[in-house]
Design a protein around this motif. Structure first.
Motif, short mmCIF file in Angstrom:
data_model
loop_
_atom_site.label_atom_id
_atom_site.label_comp_id
_atom_site.label_asym_id
_atom_site.label_seq_id
_atom_site.Cartn_x
_atom_site.Cartn_y
_atom_site.Cartn_z
N LYS A 9 -2.96 -7.29 -7.95
CA LYS A 9 -3.30 -8.02 -6.74
C LYS A 9 -4.77 -8.39 -6.78
O LYS A 9 -5.52 -7.95 -7.65
CB LYS A 9 -3.00 -7.15 -5.51
CG LYS A 9 -1.57 -6.64 -5.42
CD LYS A 9 -1.41 -5.72 -4.23
CE LYS A 9 -0.01 -5.12 -4.17
NZ LYS A 9 0.16 -4.18 -3.04
N LYS A 10 -5.20 -9.18 -5.80
CA LYS A 10 -6.60 -9.58 -5.75
C LYS A 10 -7.53 -8.38 -5.61
O LYS A 10 -8.66 -8.39 -6.07
CB LYS A 10 -6.81 -10.56 -4.59
CG LYS A 10 -6.15 -11.92 -4.80
CD LYS A 10 -6.44 -12.85 -3.65
CE LYS A 10 -5.80 -14.22 -3.89
NZ LYS A 10 -6.07 -15.15 -2.76
N CYS A 11 -7.02 -7.32 -4.97
CA CYS A 11 -7.84 -6.13 -4.78
C CYS A 11 -7.93 -5.29 -6.05
O CYS A 11 -8.68 -4.31 -6.11
CB CYS A 11 -7.28 -5.28 -3.64
SG CYS A 11 -5.64 -4.61 -3.96
#
Length: 261
Positions: A9-11
């Motif tokens: 994910k982006k995180c």
């Protein structure tokens, strides 16, 4: 062993399959191939032995390691059938609505098959999200395909009936209020291209609504068989009216009569 997902994910966190999926994959992996195919062929989601599409996709991808085309093809047929049931089916008649629906259906199918073929040649993470939220991933493909199909259609279909620059009757019937455009300016290809660019820059719901209005799709119909904008965008008629009004206000500000457009 169930192969873990690798997409992040982006995180930075890895995608994870929903809690019920992982143990179900272990159970299904213990079945014979015939038993797995038999269960995967069940269409009724309420059936106690229904296999979620996330699981079917996992075994389709896993068949690459078995190097068995026959095994892949058995599961592949079931999976693509599920994809096709998730996108609009073109109605007979050859009208604008049915042709656009067919275009959307083909775009979704082609894009999914393209990703699947790429993954079969060499594992990548493009399909990981489909193993997490299959229906949502297909919906996103469908929305992207709708945008592309509607924009292609609106750029190729004339906005006038007789070549005199007047809006077609079905567009006028689409209940567009406070139309800020003079009829004759639609004959100007430069203005038309600027208008489409402005529509593309609107929020997604407003942009999709305006593209369909320009294609002549109705905002409302008492006939349940007629495809309306609300049905296509899966929202209420009231929402479509709101999207339309907001879009028209924005476009009116960009293309008002006082500007030298």
């Amino acid at each position: 062993m169930i192969v873990p997902l690798t997409r992040r994910k982006k995180c930075g966190a890895l995608y994870e399959r929903p809690a019920p999926i992982e143990p179900l994959l272990i159970q299904l992996a213990a079945l014979s191939r015939d038993e797995l195919v038999e269960r995967a062929a069940i269409r009724d989601r309420a059936h106690p032995e229904y296999v979620p599409s996330e699981c079917v996709l996992y075994f389709v991808r896993a068949s690459r390691r078995d190097n068995s085309d026959a095994w892949f093809e058995r599961l592949y047929k079931i999976l693509v059938e599920r994809v096709l049931r998730s996108v609009p089916r073109a109605e007979s008649g050859g009208n604008s609505t049915s042709l656009t629906s067919e275009r959307i259906r083909n775009l979704v199918f082609d894009r999914f098959v393209e990703m699947l073929a790429s993954d079969r040649r060499q594992a990548d993470d493009k399909l990981d999200f489909f193993e997490v939220r299959f229906d949502l991933a297909i919906k996103r493909l469908r929305l992207d395909a709708q945008d592309l199909a509607w924009r292609e259609e609106s750029r190729t279909r004339p906005l006038d009936d007789e070549g005199d620059g007047a809006l077609s009757a079905d567009v006028e019937a689409a209940e567009v209020s406070s139309n800020p455009f003079d009829d004759d300016i639609f004959s100007d290809p430069i203005f038309r291209e600027r208008l489409y660019s402005a529509i593309d820059s609107l929020p997604p719901e407003q942009s999709r609504t305006m593209h369909l209005l320009l294609l002549g799709w109705p905002t409302y119909s008492s006939d349940p068989e007629v495809m309306t904008i609300a049905k296509a965008l899966q929202c209420s008629d009231r929402s479509i009216r709101n999207y339309r009004e907001r879009a028209m206000k924005t476009l009116a500000a960009l293309f008002n009569h006082g500007n030298d457009q």
